[in-house]
Design an enzyme around this catalytic site. Structure first.
Site, PDB file in Angstrom:
ATOM      1  N   GLU A  37       0.877  -1.166   0.000  1.00 21.01           N
ATOM      2  CA  GLU A  37       0.000   0.000   0.000  1.00 21.01           C
ATOM      3  C   GLU A  37       0.918   1.220   0.000  1.00 21.01           C
ATOM      4  O   GLU A  37       1.805   1.324   0.846  1.00 21.01           O
ATOM      5  CB  GLU A  37      -0.880  -0.003   1.267  1.00 21.01           C
ATOM      6  CG  GLU A  37      -1.830   1.162   1.283  1.00 21.01           C
ATOM      7  CD  GLU A  37      -2.700   1.225   2.538  1.00 21.01           C
ATOM      8  OE1 GLU A  37      -2.683   0.260   3.333  1.00 21.01           O
ATOM      9  OE2 GLU A  37      -3.385   2.250   2.697  1.00 21.01           O
ATOM     10  N   ARG A 263       4.988 -12.647   9.811  1.00 20.81           N
ATOM     11  CA  ARG A 263       5.692 -11.411   9.485  1.00 20.81           C
ATOM     12  C   ARG A 263       6.988 -11.320  10.287  1.00 20.81           C
ATOM     13  O   ARG A 263       7.137 -11.944  11.335  1.00 20.81           O
ATOM     14  CB  ARG A 263       4.804 -10.196   9.703  1.00 20.81           C
ATOM     15  CG  ARG A 263       4.363  -9.937  11.128  1.00 20.81           C
ATOM     16  CD  ARG A 263       3.700  -8.558  11.273  1.00 20.81           C
ATOM     17  NE  ARG A 263       2.683  -8.290  10.263  1.00 20.81           N
ATOM     18  CZ  ARG A 263       2.669  -7.182   9.511  1.00 20.81           C
ATOM     19  NH1 ARG A 263       3.580  -6.263   9.653  1.00 20.81           N
ATOM     20  NH2 ARG A 263       1.710  -6.991   8.647  1.00 20.81           N
ATOM     21  N   LYS A 273       4.391   0.961   9.197  1.00 23.92           N
ATOM     22  CA  LYS A 273       4.549   2.189   8.414  1.00 23.92           C
ATOM     23  C   LYS A 273       3.923   3.369   9.134  1.00 23.92           C
ATOM     24  O   LYS A 273       4.442   4.476   9.093  1.00 23.92           O
ATOM     25  CB  LYS A 273       3.893   2.018   7.042  1.00 23.92           C
ATOM     26  CG  LYS A 273       4.782   1.315   6.044  1.00 23.92           C
ATOM     27  CD  LYS A 273       4.117   1.246   4.682  1.00 23.92           C
ATOM     28  CE  LYS A 273       3.057   0.169   4.663  1.00 23.92           C
ATOM     29  NZ  LYS A 273       2.457  -0.049   3.348  1.00 23.92           N
TER      30      LYS A 273
END
Ligand code: ATP
Ligand code: MG
Length: 558
Positions: A37, A263, A273
Site C-alpha cells: 500500500e 511477518r 509504516k
C-alpha cells in the site's frame, strides 16, 4: 532476476507450490505478487515479503508482479509509489512490464459489485459505521442483521449507482456482502465492500467517490492478474474465507490461493509504516531515509547492501508462527558481506596527538599497508608515516589496569604497519588537566615487514597528522532502548537519546580523502563505514554501518 535465487532453503510455501505443480493446480504456473500500500516507505519486513515473492517466482520459473494496493486515497501519495519502486529495484528484483495498481481495476471491481447485487449477494446499508460495529456482535455473540439487509435487488442497484454518482455524503451508506451475521468468523458477518469517500486519488483523480475495501479489492486484483499463490502475512488468515468467498461469489475464472506466513519482527525496531511515519512527521528522525530507520531507504543510507539484506531474508526463513529476529543477525549479514570486499583503512575517530621526538622533523616515509588480509587480490597501498601522528584517545590510559596492552606512560605499543613506539611523557592543558598530547619515541629497528623480531602485545591504528584529512563520522545505536518498543505504552518513551553520535574531528588516512559517496570501508578496529550523501569535497561524512564485534556469531558459538 534468476541470478540470485534467494530462498533456496526449503519452506512450507515451497512444499505447497511443489505439490500444486505435481497435481497440476493453476496449470502448473507460479505467479506471485508483492502488493504494497503506497502509504509509507518500505521497511525490512517488506524486504522479507519481496524476497519471498520474487524469490519463489525465480525459483519455479514463474513471474512476480508489483502491485500497488491503492484503495485508500486519503493516505496515499506519489512519493511513496516512487520510493517503493526504487527500493524493490535496489534490492535486486525486476517486475519487468508487470507494474499494476488496484486502481487499474476500479471499473472491473464496480462491475463485479453490480453482479453481486444482482445475484442477491450484496446490499446497500444505511447504518452508520458505529451502528455497523454494534450490530456485528462479538466472538461469543452472533451479530444482528441490518434492517436494510433485505432491500430488493432493484433498490440496491439504484442506491449503489447513486452512491457512485456522488448523491450521498461520505460515510452515509456502504455496500456490504450478504454472507452470514451469525458466522463464527467476524470477517464473514456481512463485511463492507465499498464506502463513500471524497478524496482525490493519486491516479484516478476525482473519478470515483466510492472506493472498494481491501478485502474485496485484493482477491479480485489477484484474480485479474492471474496470480496463483497470493502470499500474505499471518493476520490475514481469518480473512481467507472472505478472500475465497469473493472469488466464488463472482464466479471468477481464476482462483488464486491465499497463503499466510509469519511477518518479520526485529528487536529494537518498530515495524509499522504508520508508526514510522509518525517518527518522521514528528521530527524524531531526519526523514524516512534516516540511517537509524528500519526502512529500506534508511538501511541503504546507513550503508547496508542489497546482498546483505537478501542474505538476511534467506537466513530468517519462512514460517507459520510469529517470532522476533535478533537485530544482531542483520548486522552479522552485513559484516559477512563486507568482510572480504571492503578495503581496510585507518581512521582515528577521537584523535589524540602523538609527537615522536626522535623522528626527524620534516621527514616522512612510505609504508606498505595491506588492503584486505581476507582478500589478497585487493593488494596493498602506501601510507605515510611522520613525526606527528594521531591515535585514538582511548588507546591511551594514564593509569591503566593490568591487562591494558595499548599505550600508557612508559609502555610500548605497535603502530600498525609502522613502528613500535613508547610513551615518554603526557602533556596536559594546564587549566583543564585534559591530555592534549603524548610525547613518544620510536624504535627505528622495528619497522613492520623489516623482519624485526621485537614483539609487543598491542597493535593500534593511527594516521600521520600531515598525511591525513578531517572527516565527520556518525555513529549509530538502536533507535529504541528496549527490545520490544511496540508494547502498549507510547513507544516514543523508549526512544534512545544516544542513537546518533556525531564526531566531527575525525582523521582519515589521506588516500581515503578522495572516497566517493556510496563507497564502503572497514576502518580498522572501528567497524564498517559508508560515505554518506551529506559529504562534500574535502568534507567527507561517514556513517558507521556496524561495529566489528559480532554478538550474533558469538551467541551461536557460546
Ligand atoms: P505495515 O503494518 O508496516 O504498514 P502493511 O502490511 O500494512 O505493513 P503493506 O504495504 O500492506 O504493509 O504490505 C505489503 C506486503 O508486505 C504485504 O504482503 C504484507 O503482508 C507484507 N509485509 C508487511 N510487513 C511485513 C513484515 N513485517 N514481515 C513480512 N511481510 C510484511
Ligand atoms: Mg497494509
Amino acid at each position: 532476476m534468476a541470478e540470485h535465487d534467494s530462498f533456496t532453503g526449503s519452506n512450507f510455501i515451497q512444499n505447497i507450490i511443489e505439490e500444486d505443480a505435481r497435481t497440476g493446480k493453476h496449470g502448473g504456473r507460479v505467479h506471485t505478487r508483492f502488493p504494497p500500500e503506497p502509504n509509507g516507505y518500505l521497511h525490512i519486513g517488506h524486504a522479507k515479503s519481496i524476497c519471498l515473492n520474487f524469490g519463489l517466482a525465480a525459483k519455479y520459473g514463474g513471474k512476480c508482479n508489483l502491485r500497488f494496493d491503492d484503495t485508500n486515497p486519503s493516505k496515499e501519495e506519489v512519493e511513496y509509489v516512487e520510493s517503493i519502486q526504487e527500493d524493490v529495484r535496489w534490492l535486486g528484483f525486476d517486475w519487468e512490464a508487470r507494474l499494476f495498481y488496484a486502481s487499474d481495476y476500479f471499473g472491473e471491481l464496480y462491475a463485479f459489485a453490480v453482479q453481486l447485487i444482482k445475484s442477491g449477494k450484496a446490499y446497500v446499508d444505511d447504518l452508520s459505521a458505529q451502528e455497523i460495529k454494534e450490530y456485528r456482535g462479538t466472538l461469543t455473540e452472533p451479530g444482528k442483521e441490518s434492517p436494510y439487509r433485505n432491500r430488493t435487488v432493484a433498490e440496491n442497484l439504484d442506491l449503489f449507482e447513486r452512491m457512485k454518482n456522488g448523491e450521498f455524503p461520505d460515510g452515509s451508506r456502504v455496500l456490504r456482502a450478504k454472507i452470514d451475521m451469525a458466522s463464527p468468523n467476524l470477517n464473514m458477518r456481512d463485511p463492507v465492500l465499498y464506502r463513500i469517500l471524497r478524496s482525490t486519488h493519486h491516479r484516478t483523480g476525482d473519478t470515483w467517490c466510492i472506493y472498494p475495501m481491501y478485502d474485496y479489492a485484493h482477491p479480485l486484483s489477484d484474480a485479474a492478474e492471474g496470480i496463483t499463490h497470493s502470499i500474505c502475512t499471518l493476520e490475514f488468515e481469518a480473512h481467507r474465507p472472505l478472500y475465497d468467498w469473493c472469488l466464488e461469489a463472482v464466479d471468477h475464472k481464476n482462483r488464486p490461493q491465499q497463503i499466510e506466513f509469519a511477518r518479520l519482527g526485529l528487536t529494537y525496531t518498530l515495524m509499522s509504516k504508520r508508526k514510522l511515519r509518525a517518527l518522521v512527521e514528528n521530527g524524531y528522525v531526519r526523514g524516512w531515509d534516516d540511517p537509524r530507520m528500519p526502512t529500506i531507504s534508511g538501511l541503504r543510507r546507513r550503508g547496508y547492501t542489497p546482498e546483505a539484506i537478501r542474505d538476511f531474508c534467506d537466513r530468517i526463513g519462512v514460517a507459520k508462527s510469529n517470532s522476533v529476529v535478533d537485530f544482531s543477525l542483520l548486522e552479522h549479514c552485513i559484516r559477512e558481506d563486507q568482510n572480504a570486499r571492503a578495503p581496510r583503512v585507518m581512521a582515528v575517530l577521537r584523535p589524540l596527538k602523538v609527537v615522536i621526538e626522535n623522528y626527524p622533523e620534516g621527514q616522512a616515509e612510505e609504508l606498505e599497508a595491506e588492503n584486505n588480509p581476507e582478500n589478497p587480490a585487493m593488494g596493498s597501498r602506501k601510507m605515510r608515516f611522520a613525526r606527528e601522528v594521531f591515535i585514538e584517545q582511548d588507546d591511551f590510559m594514564e593509569d591503566p589496569p593490568k591487562k591494558f596492552f595499548r599505550l600508557a606512560p612508559g609502555q610500548e605499543v605497535r603502530l600498525k604497519n609502522a613502528y613500535i613506539i613508547k610513551c615518554e611523557q603526557v602533556v596536559k592543558d594546564e587549566r583543564t588537566g585534559e591530555i592534549v598530547e603524548l610525547r613518544c619515541t620510536y624504535d627505528p629497528d622495528t619497522r613492520s615487514g623489516s623482519g624485526s623480531s621485537r614483539k609487543v602485545k598491542g597493535t593500534i591504528h593511527w594516521v600521520a597528522a600531515e598525511y591525513s584529512a578531517k572527516a565527520e563520522v556518525r555513529l549509530y545505536d538502536h533507535l529504541f532502548t528496549v527490545e520490544d518498543p511496540d508494547t502498549g505504552e507510547d513507544y516514543k518513551t523508549y526512544l534512545n537519546p544516544r542513537s546518533l553520535e556525531v564526531l566531527s574531528g575525525c582523521r582519515i588516512e589521506l588516500g581515503l580523502a578522495s572516497a566517493a559517496i556510496g563507497e564502503r570501508f572497514q576502518f580498522l578496529r572501528n567497524g564498517y563505514f559508508y560515505v554518506d550523501s551529506d559529504s562534500a569535497p574535502g568534507q567527507l561524512v561517514f556513517n558507521r554501518i556496524v561495529a566489528l564485534r559480532d554478538s550474533w556469531a558469538k551467541a551461536q558459538k557460546g
